[in-house]
Write a protein that holds these residues in place. Structure first.
Motif, PDB file in Angstrom:
ATOM      1  N   GLU A 120      -5.359  -2.099  11.777  1.00 30.49           N
ATOM      2  CA  GLU A 120      -4.332  -1.168  12.389  1.00 30.49           C
ATOM      3  C   GLU A 120      -2.590  -2.371  11.823  1.00 30.49           C
ATOM      4  O   GLU A 120      -1.795  -1.806  11.119  1.00 30.49           O
ATOM      5  N   LYS A 121      -3.432  -3.384  11.402  1.00 29.39           N
ATOM      6  CA  LYS A 121      -2.225  -4.604  11.064  1.00 29.39           C
ATOM      7  C   LYS A 121      -2.285  -3.932   9.406  1.00 29.39           C
ATOM      8  O   LYS A 121      -0.530  -4.246   9.148  1.00 29.39           O
ATOM      9  N   VAL A 122      -3.037  -3.600   9.327  1.00 32.94           N
ATOM     10  CA  VAL A 122      -2.992  -3.237   7.684  1.00 32.94           C
ATOM     11  C   VAL A 122      -1.892  -1.661   7.016  1.00 32.94           C
ATOM     12  O   VAL A 122      -1.024  -2.223   5.913  1.00 32.94           O
ATOM     13  N   PHE A 123      -2.502  -0.820   8.303  1.00 34.40           N
ATOM     14  CA  PHE A 123      -1.842   0.159   8.305  1.00 34.40           C
ATOM     15  C   PHE A 123      -0.056  -0.113   8.733  1.00 34.40           C
ATOM     16  O   PHE A 123       0.634   0.335   8.392  1.00 34.40           O
ATOM     17  N   THR A 124      -0.044  -0.760   9.743  1.00 38.15           N
ATOM     18  CA  THR A 124       2.009  -1.239   9.725  1.00 38.15           C
ATOM     19  C   THR A 124       2.168  -1.640   8.015  1.00 38.15           C
ATOM     20  O   THR A 124       3.864  -1.677   8.006  1.00 38.15           O
ATOM     21  N   LEU A 125       1.698  -2.638   7.452  1.00 42.08           N
ATOM     22  CA  LEU A 125       1.905  -3.180   6.568  1.00 42.08           C
ATOM     23  C   LEU A 125       2.648  -2.275   5.279  1.00 42.08           C
ATOM     24  O   LEU A 125       2.977  -2.271   4.816  1.00 42.08           O
ATOM     25  N   PHE A 126       0.979  -1.559   5.785  1.00 44.96           N
ATOM     26  CA  PHE A 126       0.505  -0.724   4.208  1.00 44.96           C
ATOM     27  C   PHE A 126       0.643   0.874   5.016  1.00 44.96           C
ATOM     28  O   PHE A 126      -0.057   1.770   4.887  1.00 44.96           O
ATOM     29  N   PRO A 127       1.918   1.606   5.143  1.00 44.35           N
ATOM     30  CA  PRO A 127       1.724   2.981   6.140  1.00 44.35           C
ATOM     31  C   PRO A 127       0.943   4.068   5.206  1.00 44.35           C
ATOM     32  O   PRO A 127       0.275   5.000   5.823  1.00 44.35           O
ATOM     33  N   ARG A 128       1.393   3.991   3.795  1.00 43.88           N
ATOM     34  CA  ARG A 128       0.486   5.140   2.804  1.00 43.88           C
ATOM     35  C   ARG A 128      -1.341   5.230   2.986  1.00 43.88           C
ATOM     36  O   ARG A 128      -1.903   6.216   3.008  1.00 43.88           O
ATOM     37  N   LEU A 129      -1.672   3.838   3.527  1.00 45.52           N
ATOM     38  CA  LEU A 129      -3.137   3.230   3.852  1.00 45.52           C
ATOM     39  C   LEU A 129      -3.438   4.996   4.099  1.00 45.52           C
ATOM     40  O   LEU A 129      -4.212   4.989   4.243  1.00 45.52           O
ATOM     41  N   LYS A 130      -2.700   4.472   5.311  1.00 45.29           N
ATOM     42  CA  LYS A 130      -3.172   5.107   7.102  1.00 45.29           C
ATOM     43  C   LYS A 130      -3.142   6.834   6.750  1.00 45.29           C
ATOM     44  O   LYS A 130      -4.101   7.311   6.515  1.00 45.29           O
ATOM     45  N   GLU A 131      -1.975   8.105   6.153  1.00 43.93           N
ATOM     46  CA  GLU A 131      -2.021   8.805   5.442  1.00 43.93           C
ATOM     47  C   GLU A 131      -3.381   8.828   4.109  1.00 43.93           C
ATOM     48  O   GLU A 131      -3.888  10.290   4.028  1.00 43.93           O
ATOM     49  N   ARG A 132      -4.007   8.093   3.679  1.00 47.06           N
ATOM     50  CA  ARG A 132      -4.962   7.943   2.752  1.00 47.06           C
ATOM     51  C   ARG A 132      -6.194   7.809   2.946  1.00 47.06           C
ATOM     52  O   ARG A 132      -7.221   7.827   2.173  1.00 47.06           O
ATOM     53  N   LEU A 133      -6.059   7.771   4.062  1.00 42.84           N
ATOM     54  CA  LEU A 133      -7.817   7.256   5.118  1.00 42.84           C
ATOM     55  C   LEU A 133      -8.909   7.960   3.740  1.00 42.84           C
ATOM     56  O   LEU A 133     -10.159   7.116   3.935  1.00 42.84           O
ATOM     57  N   ARG A 134      -9.081   9.549   3.816  1.00 44.36           N
ATOM     58  CA  ARG A 134     -10.363   9.661   3.640  1.00 44.36           C
ATOM     59  C   ARG A 134     -10.539  10.013   2.403  1.00 44.36           C
ATOM     60  O   ARG A 134     -11.126  10.705   1.755  1.00 44.36           O
ATOM     61  N   GLN A 135      -9.308   8.885   1.397  1.00 45.91           N
ATOM     62  CA  GLN A 135      -9.765   9.543  -0.110  1.00 45.91           C
ATOM     63  C   GLN A 135     -10.152   8.769  -0.362  1.00 45.91           C
ATOM     64  O   GLN A 135      -9.962   7.542  -0.375  1.00 45.91           O
ATOM     65  N   ARG A 136     -11.118   8.674  -1.834  1.00 49.31           N
ATOM     66  CA  ARG A 136     -11.841   7.907  -2.797  1.00 49.31           C
ATOM     67  C   ARG A 136     -10.413   7.211  -3.034  1.00 49.31           C
ATOM     68  O   ARG A 136      -9.566   7.452  -3.381  1.00 49.31           O
ATOM     69  N   GLY A 137     -11.033   6.009  -2.559  1.00 48.50           N
ATOM     70  CA  GLY A 137     -10.407   5.010  -4.031  1.00 48.50           C
ATOM     71  C   GLY A 137      -9.485   5.134  -5.425  1.00 48.50           C
ATOM     72  O   GLY A 137      -8.659   4.923  -5.764  1.00 48.50           O
ATOM     73  N   GLY A 138     -10.286   5.838  -5.884  1.00 48.71           N
ATOM     74  CA  GLY A 138     -10.198   5.508  -8.028  1.00 48.71           C
ATOM     75  C   GLY A 138      -9.990   7.025  -7.577  1.00 48.71           C
ATOM     76  O   GLY A 138      -8.564   7.035  -8.922  1.00 48.71           O
ATOM     77  N   THR A 139      -9.084   7.320  -6.961  1.00 51.16           N
ATOM     78  CA  THR A 139      -8.180   8.814  -7.230  1.00 51.16           C
ATOM     79  C   THR A 139      -6.258   8.306  -6.477  1.00 51.16           C
ATOM     80  O   THR A 139      -5.167   9.490  -6.620  1.00 51.16           O
ATOM     81  N   LEU A 140      -6.202   6.794  -6.388  1.00 52.18           N
ATOM     82  CA  LEU A 140      -4.454   6.630  -5.026  1.00 52.18           C
ATOM     83  C   LEU A 140      -4.280   6.204  -6.861  1.00 52.18           C
ATOM     84  O   LEU A 140      -4.337   6.386  -7.802  1.00 52.18           O
ATOM     85  N   SER A 141      -2.920   5.574  -6.750  1.00 52.97           N
ATOM     86  CA  SER A 141      -1.905   5.641  -7.386  1.00 52.97           C
ATOM     87  C   SER A 141      -2.221   4.856  -7.982  1.00 52.97           C
ATOM     88  O   SER A 141      -2.975   3.111  -6.510  1.00 52.97           O
ATOM     89  N   GLY A 142      -1.303   3.473  -8.534  1.00 47.04           N
ATOM     90  CA  GLY A 142      -1.710   2.243  -9.067  1.00 47.04           C
ATOM     91  C   GLY A 142      -1.646   1.103  -8.103  1.00 47.04           C
ATOM     92  O   GLY A 142      -1.891   0.279  -8.007  1.00 47.04           O
ATOM     93  N   GLY A 143      -0.084   2.029  -7.688  1.00 44.93           N
ATOM     94  CA  GLY A 143       0.245   1.113  -6.251  1.00 44.93           C
ATOM     95  C   GLY A 143      -0.135   0.928  -5.389  1.00 44.93           C
ATOM     96  O   GLY A 143      -0.543  -0.003  -4.451  1.00 44.93           O
ATOM     97  N   GLU A 144      -0.871   2.229  -4.866  1.00 41.28           N
ATOM     98  CA  GLU A 144      -1.839   2.503  -3.743  1.00 41.28           C
ATOM     99  C   GLU A 144      -3.373   1.223  -3.195  1.00 41.28           C
ATOM    100  O   GLU A 144      -3.557   1.225  -2.409  1.00 41.28           O
ATOM    101  N   GLN A 145      -3.420   1.033  -4.563  1.00 41.93           N
ATOM    102  CA  GLN A 145      -5.376   0.898  -5.047  1.00 41.93           C
ATOM    103  C   GLN A 145      -4.475  -0.637  -4.755  1.00 41.93           C
ATOM    104  O   GLN A 145      -5.771  -1.645  -4.820  1.00 41.93           O
ATOM    105  N   GLN A 146      -3.403  -1.070  -4.966  1.00 40.58           N
ATOM    106  CA  GLN A 146      -2.951  -2.252  -4.921  1.00 40.58           C
ATOM    107  C   GLN A 146      -2.639  -2.803  -3.340  1.00 40.58           C
ATOM    108  O   GLN A 146      -2.918  -3.796  -3.378  1.00 40.58           O
TER     109      GLN A 146
END
Length: 243
Positions: A120-146
């Motif tokens: 939850e703390k990570v999602f507060t910091l980076f809300p985008r990750l919560k939206e992408r929770l079930r997505q494979r890491g390799g399909t994220l944008s560079g910023g989302e991967q960071q």
């Protein structure tokens, strides 16, 4: 802000690749509660210092202490257990795993004991990750991967967060989000951060203190503000767009 107690201290460290000396008597310290930036050109030895702190490659001379303990000879997995977490250069997430699974890998030191609360703390910091929770890491944008790379490191509940080139290859808006998140972690949780960056302007604005690394040696150190104002630092690292 810093407590004045060194959490990490690197004393006279020399690191070699074969016969080539990559670090030459480096002295760096990071106090508890501080953000410290290490800046320098490409190939100056910044990533080598990060990796040497983690025991791979090993320091051939000198000493590395964490929370007063000599960790120079410790194996990498034992260093990680001391609550030093790293977000390495090039993001290096697990591309075939989902965002959720990547975060679980980060939390595995604690056998997922605090997983929901920390996620939850990570999602507060980076809300985008919560939206992408079930997505494979390799399909994220560079910023989302960071964001995921930093999030995964935070899941280990680190006492020291080491970030290697977090802004590399990212758009200015995403860089601002990443740097804002680092600042917020330090402000709200007192997290100690050691930041290696080619983006000298962003790093020194963020940091309480900074070091300049040139060809494997520390040539200057001071507060972030002082280094930003220094004519030599400006000429070497800040001319050409970062104003």
């Amino acid at each position: 802000m810093a407590s004045g107690r060194a959490l990490l201290s690197v004393e006279g460290v020399e690191t070699y690749y074969g016969n080539i000396r990559a670090l030459n008597g480096v002295n760096v310290s990071v106090d508890e509660g501080e953000i410290v930036a290490l800046i320098g050109a490409n190939g100056a030895g910044k990533s080598t210092l990060m990796m040497t702190i983690f025991g791979n490659p090993r320091a051939r001379r000198g000493m590395i202490r964490f929370a007063g303990r000599d960790i120079t000879e410790l194996p990498t997995h034992e260093i990680a257990r001391l609550r030093i977490a790293q977000s390495p250069e090039g993001r290096r997430i697990f591309p075939r795993m989902t965002v959720l699974e990547n975060l679980q890998m980060g939390a595995s030191l604690d056998r997922l004991k605090h997983f929901d609360e920390d996620a939850e703390k990570v999602f507060t910091l980076f809300p985008r990750l919560k939206e992408r929770l079930r997505q494979r890491g390799g399909t994220l944008s560079g910023g989302e991967q960071q964001m995921l790379s930093i999030g995964r490191a935070l899941m280990a509940r680190p006492k020291l967060l080491m970030l290697d080139e977090p802004s590399l290859g990212l758009a200015p808006l995403i860089i601002k989000q990443i740097f804002d998140a680092i600042k917020e972690l330090n402000r709200s949780q007192g997290l100690t951060v050691f930041l290696v960056e080619q983006n000298a302007f962003g790093a020194l604005k963020l940091a309480h203190r900074g070091y300049v690394l040139v060809n494997g040696s520390v040539t200057m150190s001071g507060t972030g503000k002082d280094l930003l104002a220094d004519p030599d630092v400006r000429a070497a690292y800040l001319e050409g767009g970062h104003h």
